[in-house]
Scaffold this motif. Structure first.
Motif, PDB file in Angstrom:
ATOM      1  N   LEU A   1       5.590  -7.691  52.247  1.00 59.78           N
ATOM      2  CA  LEU A   1       6.659  -8.352  52.994  1.00 59.78           C
ATOM      3  C   LEU A   1       7.356  -7.363  53.922  1.00 59.78           C
ATOM      4  O   LEU A   1       7.734  -7.697  55.048  1.00 59.78           O
ATOM      5  CB  LEU A   1       7.695  -8.952  52.043  1.00 59.78           C
TER       6      LEU A   1
ATOM      7  N   LEU B   1       5.172  -6.914  56.889  1.00 63.17           N
ATOM      8  CA  LEU B   1       5.264  -8.122  57.709  1.00 63.17           C
ATOM      9  C   LEU B   1       6.537  -8.079  58.538  1.00 63.17           C
ATOM     10  O   LEU B   1       6.563  -8.335  59.742  1.00 63.17           O
ATOM     11  CB  LEU B   1       5.250  -9.367  56.809  1.00 63.17           C
TER      12      LEU B   1
ATOM     13  N   GLU C   1      23.557 -13.730  48.946  1.00 60.08           N
ATOM     14  CA  GLU C   1      23.521 -12.522  48.115  1.00 60.08           C
ATOM     15  C   GLU C   1      23.757 -12.807  46.638  1.00 60.08           C
ATOM     16  O   GLU C   1      23.400 -11.996  45.790  1.00 60.08           O
ATOM     17  CB  GLU C   1      24.544 -11.497  48.622  1.00 60.08           C
TER      18      GLU C   1
ATOM     19  N   TYR D   1      25.590  -5.564  44.314  1.00 63.05           N
ATOM     20  CA  TYR D   1      25.570  -6.969  44.703  1.00 63.05           C
ATOM     21  C   TYR D   1      26.855  -7.700  44.304  1.00 63.05           C
ATOM     22  O   TYR D   1      27.139  -8.771  44.838  1.00 63.05           O
ATOM     23  CB  TYR D   1      24.301  -7.670  44.218  1.00 63.05           C
TER      24      TYR D   1
ATOM     25  N   GLY E   1      32.320 -12.056  60.771  1.00 61.43           N
ATOM     26  CA  GLY E   1      31.053 -12.265  61.471  1.00 61.43           C
ATOM     27  C   GLY E   1      30.899 -13.688  61.989  1.00 61.43           C
ATOM     28  O   GLY E   1      31.587 -14.606  61.557  1.00 61.43           O
TER      29      GLY E   1
ATOM     30  N   GLY F   1      16.585 -15.586  53.376  1.00 67.32           N
ATOM     31  CA  GLY F   1      17.385 -14.519  52.779  1.00 67.32           C
ATOM     32  C   GLY F   1      17.679 -14.809  51.314  1.00 67.32           C
ATOM     33  O   GLY F   1      17.585 -13.920  50.461  1.00 67.32           O
TER      34      GLY F   1
ATOM     35  N   ASN G   1      28.172   2.966  53.246  1.00 67.01           N
ATOM     36  CA  ASN G   1      27.944   1.558  53.587  1.00 67.01           C
ATOM     37  C   ASN G   1      29.255   0.760  53.574  1.00 67.01           C
ATOM     38  O   ASN G   1      29.566   0.052  54.535  1.00 67.01           O
ATOM     39  CB  ASN G   1      26.925   0.968  52.602  1.00 67.01           C
TER      40      ASN G   1
ATOM     41  N   PRO H   1      31.824   0.649  68.013  1.00 66.87           N
ATOM     42  CA  PRO H   1      32.319   1.134  66.722  1.00 66.87           C
ATOM     43  C   PRO H   1      32.731   2.604  66.834  1.00 66.87           C
ATOM     44  O   PRO H   1      32.061   3.379  67.517  1.00 66.87           O
ATOM     45  CB  PRO H   1      31.113   0.989  65.790  1.00 66.87           C
TER      46      PRO H   1
ATOM     47  N   TYR I   1      23.898   0.616  58.036  1.00 69.30           N
ATOM     48  CA  TYR I   1      22.490   0.558  57.635  1.00 69.30           C
ATOM     49  C   TYR I   1      22.036   1.894  57.053  1.00 69.30           C
ATOM     50  O   TYR I   1      21.294   1.933  56.075  1.00 69.30           O
ATOM     51  CB  TYR I   1      21.601   0.197  58.827  1.00 69.30           C
TER      52      TYR I   1
ATOM     53  N   THR J   1      14.015  -2.291  52.528  1.00 70.46           N
ATOM     54  CA  THR J   1      15.305  -2.102  53.201  1.00 70.46           C
ATOM     55  C   THR J   1      15.123  -1.319  54.500  1.00 70.46           C
ATOM     56  O   THR J   1      15.647  -1.702  55.552  1.00 70.46           O
ATOM     57  CB  THR J   1      16.289  -1.361  52.273  1.00 70.46           C
TER      58      THR J   1
ATOM     59  N   ARG K   1      16.542  -2.943  62.943  1.00 71.04           N
ATOM     60  CA  ARG K   1      17.774  -3.600  63.382  1.00 71.04           C
ATOM     61  C   ARG K   1      18.776  -2.572  63.926  1.00 71.04           C
ATOM     62  O   ARG K   1      19.478  -2.831  64.901  1.00 71.04           O
ATOM     63  CB  ARG K   1      18.375  -4.386  62.218  1.00 71.04           C
TER      64      ARG K   1
HETATM   65  N1  NDX Z   1      20.697  -9.722  53.907  1.00 68.53           N
HETATM   66  C1  NDX Z   1      19.258  -7.883  53.251  1.00 68.53           C
HETATM   67  N2  NDX Z   1      11.858 -11.844  56.597  1.00 68.53           N
HETATM   68  C2  NDX Z   1      19.682 -10.043  54.870  1.00 68.53           C
HETATM   69  C3  NDX Z   1      19.958 -11.222  55.710  1.00 68.53           C
HETATM   70  C4  NDX Z   1      18.843 -11.474  56.700  1.00 68.53           C
HETATM   71  O1  NDX Z   1      21.339  -8.263  52.313  1.00 68.53           O
HETATM   72  O2  NDX Z   1      12.547 -13.824  57.401  1.00 68.53           O
HETATM   73  C5  NDX Z   1      18.058  -8.624  53.634  1.00 68.53           C
HETATM   74  C6  NDX Z   1      20.515  -8.611  53.130  1.00 68.53           C
HETATM   75  C7  NDX Z   1      17.500 -11.590  55.997  1.00 68.53           C
HETATM   76  C8  NDX Z   1      17.217 -10.326  55.129  1.00 68.53           C
HETATM   77  C9  NDX Z   1      18.338 -10.004  54.139  1.00 68.53           C
HETATM   78  C10 NDX Z   1      15.855 -10.474  54.432  1.00 68.53           C
HETATM   79  C11 NDX Z   1      14.711 -10.748  55.414  1.00 68.53           C
HETATM   80  C12 NDX Z   1      15.038 -11.930  56.286  1.00 68.53           C
HETATM   81  C13 NDX Z   1      16.381 -11.661  56.986  1.00 68.53           C
HETATM   82  C14 NDX Z   1      16.415 -12.691  58.064  1.00 68.53           C
HETATM   83  C15 NDX Z   1      14.956 -12.785  58.521  1.00 68.53           C
HETATM   84  C16 NDX Z   1      14.126 -12.018  57.497  1.00 68.53           C
HETATM   85  C17 NDX Z   1      15.038 -13.236  55.489  1.00 68.53           C
HETATM   86  C18 NDX Z   1      18.360 -10.950  52.964  1.00 68.53           C
HETATM   87  C19 NDX Z   1      12.788 -12.662  57.181  1.00 68.53           C
HETATM   88  C20 NDX Z   1      10.545 -12.243  56.131  1.00 68.53           C
HETATM   89  C21 NDX Z   1       9.660 -12.563  57.336  1.00 68.53           C
HETATM   90  C22 NDX Z   1       9.971 -11.069  55.361  1.00 68.53           C
HETATM   91  C23 NDX Z   1      10.648 -13.449  55.180  1.00 68.53           C
HETATM   92  O3  NDX Z   1      29.252 -11.594  64.572  1.00 68.53           O
HETATM   93  P1  NDX Z   1      28.432 -10.630  63.799  1.00 68.53           P
HETATM   94  O4  NDX Z   1      27.789 -11.233  62.579  1.00 68.53           O
HETATM   95  O5  NDX Z   1      27.424  -9.873  64.636  1.00 68.53           O
HETATM   96  O6  NDX Z   1      29.516  -9.552  63.249  1.00 68.53           O
HETATM   97  C24 NDX Z   1      29.103  -8.376  62.571  1.00 68.53           C
HETATM   98  C25 NDX Z   1      30.103  -7.262  62.739  1.00 68.53           C
HETATM   99  N3  NDX Z   1      29.800  -6.392  63.871  1.00 68.53           N
HETATM  100  C26 NDX Z   1      30.642  -6.107  64.893  1.00 68.53           C
HETATM  101  N4  NDX Z   1      31.880  -6.551  65.172  1.00 68.53           N
HETATM  102  C27 NDX Z   1      32.462  -6.077  66.318  1.00 68.53           C
HETATM  103  N5  NDX Z   1      31.892  -5.194  67.167  1.00 68.53           N
HETATM  104  C28 NDX Z   1      30.638  -4.733  66.901  1.00 68.53           C
HETATM  105  N6  NDX Z   1      30.049  -3.880  67.719  1.00 68.53           N
HETATM  106  C29 NDX Z   1      29.966  -5.212  65.724  1.00 68.53           C
HETATM  107  N7  NDX Z   1      28.741  -4.965  65.187  1.00 68.53           N
HETATM  108  C30 NDX Z   1      28.657  -5.707  64.074  1.00 68.53           C
HETATM  109  O7  NDX Z   1      29.980  -6.442  61.575  1.00 68.53           O
HETATM  110  C31 NDX Z   1      29.089  -8.546  61.049  1.00 68.53           C
HETATM  111  O8  NDX Z   1      30.183  -9.330  60.647  1.00 68.53           O
HETATM  112  C32 NDX Z   1      29.290  -7.134  60.530  1.00 68.53           C
HETATM  113  C33 NDX Z   1      27.970  -6.417  60.199  1.00 68.53           C
HETATM  114  O9  NDX Z   1      27.045  -6.654  61.223  1.00 68.53           O
HETATM  115  P2  NDX Z   1      25.656  -5.862  61.296  1.00 68.53           P
HETATM  116  O10 NDX Z   1      24.799  -6.578  62.277  1.00 68.53           O
HETATM  117  O11 NDX Z   1      25.915  -4.414  61.515  1.00 68.53           O
HETATM  118  O12 NDX Z   1      25.069  -5.998  59.777  1.00 68.53           O
HETATM  119  P3  NDX Z   1      24.281  -7.196  59.077  1.00 68.53           P
HETATM  120  O13 NDX Z   1      22.844  -7.134  59.479  1.00 68.53           O
HETATM  121  O14 NDX Z   1      25.024  -8.458  59.251  1.00 68.53           O
HETATM  122  O15 NDX Z   1      24.353  -6.701  57.552  1.00 68.53           O
HETATM  123  C34 NDX Z   1      25.546  -6.721  56.848  1.00 68.53           C
HETATM  124  C35 NDX Z   1      25.434  -5.802  55.632  1.00 68.53           C
HETATM  125  C36 NDX Z   1      25.189  -4.331  56.020  1.00 68.53           C
HETATM  126  O16 NDX Z   1      26.020  -3.506  55.270  1.00 68.53           O
HETATM  127  C37 NDX Z   1      23.718  -4.099  55.682  1.00 68.53           C
HETATM  128  O17 NDX Z   1      23.488  -2.785  55.288  1.00 68.53           O
HETATM  129  C38 NDX Z   1      23.460  -5.081  54.548  1.00 68.53           C
HETATM  130  O18 NDX Z   1      24.339  -6.164  54.780  1.00 68.53           O
HETATM  131  N8  NDX Z   1      22.068  -5.536  54.546  1.00 68.53           N
HETATM  132  C39 NDX Z   1      21.627  -6.419  55.480  1.00 68.53           C
HETATM  133  C40 NDX Z   1      20.343  -6.873  55.443  1.00 68.53           C
HETATM  134  C41 NDX Z   1      19.487  -6.588  54.308  1.00 68.53           C
HETATM  135  C42 NDX Z   1      19.899  -5.486  53.518  1.00 68.53           C
HETATM  136  C43 NDX Z   1      21.209  -5.081  53.570  1.00 68.53           C
HETATM  137  C44 NDX Z   1      18.854  -4.831  52.682  1.00 68.53           C
HETATM  138  O19 NDX Z   1      17.651  -4.978  52.935  1.00 68.53           O
HETATM  139  N9  NDX Z   1      19.239  -4.063  51.671  1.00 68.53           N
END
Ligand code: NDX
Length: 256
Positions: A19, A22, A58, A93, A106, A117, A162, A183, A196, A222, A229
């Motif tokens: 995954l 992918l 989550e 979590y 967000g 997710g 984080n 930021p 991240y 991760t 991203r």
């Molecule tokens: N959630 C992990 N894949 C994910 C959701 C998406 O916890 O189909 C994985 C998680 C899921 C992903 C998850 C799994 C894989 C998926 C994917 C979607 C497609 C993918 C399902 C479950 C998929 C296959 C094909 C394999 C099935 O408006 P806004 O939202 O942009 O606002 C943002 C704000 N912000 C700002 N505000 C003002 N000015 C700026 N310049 C700004 N920049 C950002 O801050 C948000 O409110 C906030 C954070 O934004 P951002 O984009 O920096 O972080 P975000 O990606 O939203 O993550 C939030 C936290 C972060 O601490 C990150 O480390 C953690 O969650 N995270 C996120 C994703 C995955 C993960 C951790 C992990 O893998 N451990």
């Protein structure tokens, strides 16, 4: 009652690794479409408020391992390492489910990604919890092993970065605002994806502390999920803000 099925953990871990690959192939060139990378902004249908979305998505990663830990009979008392490590996972979590969503400012989150997710969080929560509660075997002095102690240290450091970075991002907006700003502060001084970076350090720390296939598979996932991203965020900032700090890197301070 549940047992450790031989072969299940390696199979589920390999699927997680697949995954991850992918994911890398899908999102290296084009970013996953949520937050600043969602194209159509005014499409209220098909999206859920960020609070609900992050909570729902989550929650299984907290609930599934917590239930496995609590409901195992007979309870797993030895070795201490297994319960400690499972608690670390749940602790992250707990923050991500019960604290982060209630403060987020967000944008609404796409339902389709929410669906995947959530599935992902059920899968991974089960894999990590099941392995630690039913399969893992550690020597009784694992808590003093250099892998456990150094991994734990990395985990805590990463979690600190984080959470601090999540906070800095949130403070960029007033309640109700959805605009993007540059930021500042903390590790954002050095990288665009400070949150991240912290998360990746955290899960590699966890992998070292557990010294296990499922945890390394998750750390790799991760990296493949939020590594690209961070790079897309970085490109977005460079394109959007002409005064964006030139020395800032995408993900790893001073390197990349
Ligand atoms: N959630 C992990 N894949 C994910 C959701 C998406 O916890 O189909 C994985 C998680 C899921 C992903 C998850 C799994 C894989 C998926 C994917 C979607 C497609 C993918 C399902 C479950 C998929 C296959 C094909 C394999 C099935 O408006 P806004 O939202 O942009 O606002 C943002 C704000 N912000 C700002 N505000 C003002 N000015 C700026 N310049 C700004 N920049 C950002 O801050 C948000 O409110 C906030 C954070 O934004 P951002 O984009 O920096 O972080 P975000 O990606 O939203 O993550 C939030 C936290 C972060 O601490 C990150 O480390 C953690 O969650 N995270 C996120 C994703 C995955 C993960 C951790 C992990 O893998 N451990």
């Amino acid at each position: 009652s549940m047992h450790c099925l031989p072969g299940l953990v390696p199979a589920l871990s390999s699927l997680l690794g697949a995954l991850a690959l992918l994911q890398l192939s899908l999102y290296l060139r084009v970013p996953s479409r949520y937050g600043k990378h969602e194209e159509r902004l005014c499409r209220p249908r098909g999206r859920l408020p960020a609070r609900c979305a992050w909570f729902v998505q989550e929650l299984p990663s907290f609930l599934v391992p917590a239930l496995l830990l609590a409901l195992r009979s007979p309870p797993r008392l030895e070795p201490l390492g297994c319960r400690l490590l499972c608690c670390l996972f749940c602790w992250h979590y707990f923050y991500r489910t019960f604290i982060y969503p209630f403060f987020t400012r967000g944008r609404p989150f796409p339902l389709q990604l929410l669906f995947f997710g959530t599935l992902f969080c059920i899968y991974n929560g089960f894999l990590q919890g099941y392995y630690l509660i039913y399969c893992a075997e550690y020597p009784n002095d694992w808590c003093t092993d250099i892998r456990f102690t150094s991994g734990l240290l990395l985990f805590l450091l990463g979690m600190g970065i984080n959470i601090h970075s999540d906070l800095l991002l949130r403070q960029l907006r007033k309640p109700g605002e959805v605009t993007y700003k540059i930021p500042q502060g903390g590790l954002f001084t050095y990288v665009s994806g400070a949150n991240y970076f912290g998360e990746i350090v955290e899960w590699f720390g966890f992998a070292i502390a557990t010294w296990s296939l499922p945890a390394f598979a998750f750390a790799f996932f991760t990296l493949c999920c939020i590594g690209p991203r961070a790079y897309h965020h970085h490109r977005y900032y460079l394109k959007t803000f002409t005064d964006y700090p030139k020395s800032r890197k995408a993900l790893i301070p001073f390197v990349f």
